[in-house]
Design an enzyme around this catalytic site. Structure first.
Site, mmCIF file in Angstrom:
data_model
loop_
_atom_site.group_PDB
_atom_site.id
_atom_site.type_symbol
_atom_site.label_atom_id
_atom_site.label_comp_id
_atom_site.label_asym_id
_atom_site.label_seq_id
_atom_site.Cartn_x
_atom_site.Cartn_y
_atom_site.Cartn_z
ATOM 1 N N GLN B 237 0.833 -1.204 0.000
ATOM 2 C CA GLN B 237 0.000 0.000 0.000
ATOM 3 C C GLN B 237 0.869 1.257 0.000
ATOM 4 O OE1 GLN B 237 -3.370 -1.992 2.849
ATOM 5 N NE2 GLN B 237 -3.481 0.217 2.677
ATOM 6 N N ARG B 384 -9.725 -0.599 7.160
ATOM 7 C CA ARG B 384 -10.624 0.351 6.515
ATOM 8 C C ARG B 384 -11.044 1.481 7.460
ATOM 9 N NH1 ARG B 384 -14.243 -1.174 1.662
ATOM 10 N NH2 ARG B 384 -14.858 0.855 0.954
ATOM 11 N N CYS B 385 -10.061 2.071 8.118
ATOM 12 C CA CYS B 385 -10.369 3.259 8.911
ATOM 13 C C CYS B 385 -9.063 3.962 9.160
ATOM 14 C CB CYS B 385 -11.005 2.903 10.240
ATOM 15 S SG CYS B 385 -9.899 2.087 11.373
ATOM 16 N N GLU B 761 -13.465 5.173 4.185
ATOM 17 C CA GLU B 761 -13.493 4.535 5.498
ATOM 18 C C GLU B 761 -14.674 4.943 6.356
ATOM 19 O OE1 GLU B 761 -8.719 3.975 5.559
ATOM 20 O OE2 GLU B 761 -9.520 5.733 6.534
#
Lengths: 287, 807
Positions: B237, B384-385, B761
């Site tokens: 990522q 996802r945050c 997110e």
């Protein structure tokens, strides 16, 4: 997720399959869909030296309905069961159950024979076959014999099958016309094994239950035929009290393990909830 | 002569900001033509596989590799002893700790990497793994984090047992203690609680779960011995961060290291950090001089790569009797597993947990977090945050419901009463965060109206009546969450990674003579569709059709340095860099246009894709025409070409917000929950591609549903990981996934060049408390206060049983 080495055989006749299995004995494992054995091999929990794929043997496939008996070849896939129009008339509970097994991709490969013969308590067909009082035809290169589904299962992955022997045919007494039926399965998501499931067949005379058959899935070392619960319904009106009694008798024979699907207590109670729901649904469907 | 296209036609051709442009990535993804790491096949490439620990805590007595080395095709079996001479047996983590690459003398969690087998094919590697004999002496494990700091708890990290601190976060209280992090005014908060009319307290546990991207972690490492150059293709990522870390821990200089992240099959925070597999593939290629591929399987991914959450938060709220919240306190025990491999900015070991005052005007707050070691897999990634935001918001949103219950007040009314009002912006929270913009009450009112909130409450009361009367076994629950996210990490004055590089991001734009362009970024899409949306920003800013702009990311040899994609930072930071780079291009283009048209720069005005002379609109030059001039006819003193680079360091975070409402029906006989409806209103500021935003919200809500209703990575008392396969780990299929209703308001971010705030997110942050509040709400009128996630059927049934609702 990488299996060890093995040899692959794909016989084209039953005769040839039985001969190979007879010769190789304990080193061979029959492949009848593969949704149990192949994952086990990938995890290296199973390491058969030979896989004998029964998928090319036409004489082990097909549904035939005659007189009072339904005969299903062991290599008939779940998908074929689901699309058999005769079966939907004669014994719709088979299709109701098949439709709850895994997902469409699996049902294209998975077979009734593989499902009943593996002795996995999570499989749905062993319970259903006990509910229907089916008989399995077992064959090896030294001959054939028959064992009732209710006598076939000894424990987890432990069945009446001997080395070199396979299930070739499932024989089911055709349920009486107008019978009530239901297979109720509680599962976490599509594709999962049952948290608990129950199959019920009822024969009614007016509002009185003439006879009942109840079997349970995945709440013990094997699928279970609930004999006392079944008998308790005979002669009853299937009212709340009768159902409560059957539920409690059915729960009494369960011995589930605690796992991600729930505690022992929960799974046992869910077997009861599935029994109650299946009885009520079967009663609604009976005529 | 061709008819001049109308403005509408020109706008349509641009497909700029606000257009639901189709994703340009999809033709390759939907046809199986993506290029993922496992698609990479190089000449002479060999394969690696790990021997992993069966125990959670054990001493390694002996490793015998003889039988494995005898397997045909096996080339090497590497253990920690082989790495020690190069000091490669440990690697730094993003949290300032170190992590064993291969277990050194001790294993600290089940599935830990013990040896690396390299073979000519994947099958031989697996055969080799099976034959490596490791002799272990089992040790007592620490599984329950609440016992980690017990006096007699076994010391887990012998390698750092004398270290005074880990990651520079202050003194350790116990050998299994990592750090304590505190924020807020403790004294003022304690006083608020002392003076409060009402106070509530509850242990809110957010279970250990896993981001489970579809593509597992993998890489191909290839070392060119002649040039001393290393190329690594991986599911990264943040490719530049990987390059810098590799340069720091290896003798290779940074310019001889090339990191390439090709198409990535989902990241969700799981692919930010560095895993032992990467290091081992690199070590093996350096030793062997041929490319080495390492690809995890699903069980390895779920059980051995970074987990998320595992926060145990004792939340407290103080309030007046009419429902004004006066104080928030939270003590958290954070289970980090065996190594602190948490992804966090180096100054914030508990991430951005101070977002926990959420959308509310809470005057006093104090939070304290203790990180501890246990015999579990390391991690602590932001699934996802933004870092620890979903934990913070989950805690406070549950506590607000619990306070409402205690006050006998509707949870919607309590929220309205405590929300920050539009006139309070810019609003500085008690923790010092500066919320720049928002209209929380308007969003919440819109949501309540859309779902018919009052009517739902009436229906719920009727169902409860039927339940109590024995007419029904079903209960209805209404879940609310109103949330403020903090994303776009972040201002480099407060945020950095590995204590070295600030969390800026970058864009480089080059316009070709024919008016087409290429742009490169320091971020990396993992499914977010950057190739589509970045081109839309550039299109609006530069007047070049999005279809004529190539977007490139993920190759450190070509992309400008950036921090990668995580924490919803691509639009807030990369998107801002993108807009500013385009503006630089346009500014230069304006000079060139003025020169060619022989007017003053000031006499030109911009008309979506054209510079026009003010007062003489027919005298004009399109950006396409300017592009050619940039390579042939530029004013004196201006260099040729048309390109720009922007390194954007944001002045602040961005604060997307939303209001979600969910309705559930619970079958108390089985504990099963049916999601009747889910309404999600998001305010992510300027909407670049509404279709992609909607897709992001659908995906995020589906993950929120999965987390709250089923996902858990559990351990038994001896440290066996439970549930680490897709048989048990809950990934909803289309059958289980609810239908989502999405909505929005638009409050542009005042400090972002195009006003965008990020959205990927929000649905996870807002969705999890919404589902959990709905489940808890169903039982609130029957005495239920809080039941822990995940809300699986058996857990909900147990809760109903505790409340005496099932026989």
């Amino acid at each position: 997720m990488i299996p060890g080495q093995f040899d692959y055989h794909r016989p084209s006749s039953k005769q040839e399959a039985l001969q190979i299995l007879g010769e190789l004995g304990g080193d061979a494992f029959p492949l009848a869909g593969g949704h149990s054995i192949i994952p086990m091999m990938k995890l290296r929990l199973a390491a058969p030296e030979h896989l004998v794929d029964l998928g090319a043997i036409d004489e082990l496939k097909g549904v035939s309905i005659g007189g009072n008996v339904i005969e299903i070849g062991s290599m008939t896939t779940q998908h074929e069961l689901l699309t058999s129009s005769e079966l939907s008339q004669a014994c719709p509970i088979i299709q109701e159950t098949s439709a709850l097994i895994a997902d469409p991709q699996v049902r294209y490969c998975g077979t009734i024979g593989g499902n009943v013969a593996n002795g996995d308590p999570g499989n749905d067909m062993p319970g259903l076959m006990q509910c229907l009082d089916a008989t399995y035809v077992l064959e090896s290169n030294s001959g054939a014999r028959e064992v009732g589904a209710r006598d076939f299962y000894n424990g987890i992955y432990d069945t009446a099958l001997n080395e070199g022997e396979i299930v070739t045919l499932v024989r089911i007494p055709t349920p009486a016309a107008g019978h009530g039926y239901a297979y109720c399965k509680l599962k976490r998501k599509v594709g999962d094994y049952a948290t608990a499931a129950a199959g019920v067949i009822l024969n009614m005379s007016g509002s009185t239950c003439q006879s009942a058959s109840i079997a349970l899935t995945n709440v013990g070392d094997t699928a279970l035929y609930a004999a006392e619960a079944s008998d308790s319904l005979a002669g009853s009106d299937l009212g709340d009290d009768a159902i409560d009694r059957a539920v409690s008798l059915a729960e009494g024979i369960t011995s589930p393990v605690s796992d991600m699907r729930g505690s022992e207590e929960y799974r046992s109670k869910m077997a009861g909830v599935m029994v109650a729901r299946a009885i009520r649904l079967a009663a609604e469907r009976a005529s | 002569m061709n008819k001049q296209p109308s403005r509408k036609e020109r706008e349509a051709a641009l497909e700029g900001i606000g257009t639901s442009r189709k994703r340009v990535e999809d033709p390759r993804f939907t046809q199986g033509k993506g290029n993922y790491v496992d698609d990479i096949k190089l000449p002479d490439m060999v394969h690696g596989d790990f021997v992993r620990s069966p125990y959670a805590h054990a001493r390694i007595k002996k490793i015998n590799t003889e039988a494995a080395l005898a397997v045909p095709g096996v080339l090497a079996v590497l253990t920690a002893d082989d790495l020690k001479p190069f000091n490669l047996h440990y690697m730094p983590t993003l949290a300032g700790d170190v992590q064993a690459v291969l277990a050194d003398e001790k294993v600290l969690y089940q599935m830990q990497e013990v040896a690396f087998v390299v073979a000519t094919d994947r099958y031989s590697a697996a055969d080799g793994v099976e034959l490596v004999e490791v002799e272990y002496e089992e040790l007592q494990p620490v599984i329950d984090p609440f016992t980690a700091m017990d006096k007699d708890a076994p010391v887990l990290r012998e390698d750092i047992k004398d270290a005074k601190e880990v990651g520079g976060h202050g003194p350790r209280k116990h050998p299994n203690h990592i750090w304590t992090w505190e924020a807020g005014d403790q004294k003022a908060t304690d006083k608020a609680f002392k003076d409060a009319d009402v106070a509530v307290e509850e242990m809110i546990s957010y279970q250990r779960c896993h981001a489970s991207p579809m593509e597992t972690a993998c890489c191909v490492a290839s070392f060119d011995k002649i040039n001393g150059a290393l190329t690594v293709w991986g599911t990264f990522q943040a490719p530049h961060v990987v390059r810098t870390v590799a340069a720091l821990i290896s003798p290779l200089p940074e310019h001889k290291i090339r990191i390439i992240a090709p198409d990535i099959g989902g990241g969700f925070g799981n692919k930010v950090g560095v895993y032992p597999g990467y290091i081992m593939a690199i070590a093996a290629t350096v030793v062997l001089g041929i490319p080495v591929k390492w690809v995890e399987d699903r069980i390895e991914n779920l059980s051995a790569t970074a987990f998320a959450r595992d926060y145990h938060m004792k939340g407290e709220l103080a309030a007046t009797k009419d429902g004004k919240i006066t104080g928030l306190r939270c003590y958290t025990l954070a289970d980090h597993g065996a190594f602190d491999a948490c992804v966090s900015a180096s100054k914030f070991p508990a991430g951005l947990f101070m977002i926990c005052t959420n959308s509310y005007d809470i005057p006093n707050a104090f939070v304290s977090v203790d990180g501890v070691y246990t015999n579990k897999t390391p991690g602590g990634v932001a699934y996802r945050c933004s870092l620890r935001v979903t934990e913070a918001i989950y805690m406070v949103e549950r506590m607000v419901d619990i306070l409402a219950q205690k006050l006998g007040m509707d949870p919607a009314e309590l929220r309205m009463k405590n929300m920050i009002t539009p006139d309070q912006f810019p609003y500085t929270t008690t923790f010092g965060l500066q919320y720049d913009s928002g209209d929380y009450p308007a969003a919440f009112k819109k949501a309540m109206k859309a779902v018919g909130y009052d009517k739902l409450r009436k229906e719920q009361a009727k169902m409860l009546e039927d339940f109590k009367a024995g007419k029904s076994r079903k209960l209805m629950g209404i879940g609310i969450s109103t949330f403020t996210e903090i994303v776009g990490a972040g201002p480099s004055r407060v945020c950095d990674l590995v204590g070295l590089v600030g969390t800026f991001d970058s864009c480089e734009v080059r316009v070709h003579p024919t008016g087409a362009a290429i742009a490169r970024f320091g971020t990396k899409s993992q499914g977010q569709a950057h190739e589509t949306t970045y081109a839309q920003i550039l299109s609006t800013e530069m007047g070049i059709p999005a279809a004529d702009i190539e977007i490139e990311e993920g190759d450190t040899d070509t992309a400008p340095y950036g921090m990668g994609t995580w924490g919803s930072r691509s639009t807030p930071v990369g998107g801002a860099a993108c807009a500013n780079a385009a503006r630089k291009v346009r500014a230069k283009a304006q000079k060139i246009a003025a020169h060619v048209m022989e007017v003053s720069e000031k006499d030109l005005e911009w008309d979506i894709d054209t510079f026009r002379v003010k007062g003489a609109p027919d005298k004009a030059m399109t950006m396409k025409e300017v592009a050619l001039a940039a390579y042939s006819n530029v004013p004196e003193g201006l260099e040729m070409g048309l390109e720009a680079v922007e390194y954007y360091d944001p002045p602040n975070f961005t604060f997307p917000y939303g209001a979600y409402i969910c309705v559930v029906e619970i079958d108390t006989d089985t504990g099963e929950t049916a999601i009747r409806s889910f309404y999600a209103l998001d305010d992510c500021g300027t909407r670049i591609n509404p279709m992609i935003i909607e897709g992001q919200v659908h995906g995020g809500l589906t993950e929120a549903f999965a987390i709250s209703m089923g996902q858990i990575i559990d351990y038994d008392e001896t440290g066996n990981v439970i549930g680490a396969s897709f048989l048990d780990y809950f990934i909803p299929t289309a059958v289980e996934t609810p239908v989502w209703t999405t909505d929005h308001t638009v409050t542009p971010c005042p400090h972002h060049p195009i006003g965008a705030k990020g959205v990927g997110e929000s649905p996870n942050v807002g969705g999890v408390p919404c589902f959990s509040n709905a489940i808890n709400d169903a039982f609130a009128a029957l005495g239920g206060v809080h039941t822990q996630m995940p809300h699986t059927a058996p857990r909900v049934w147990e809760h109903a049983k505790e409340l005496g609702l099932v026989a």
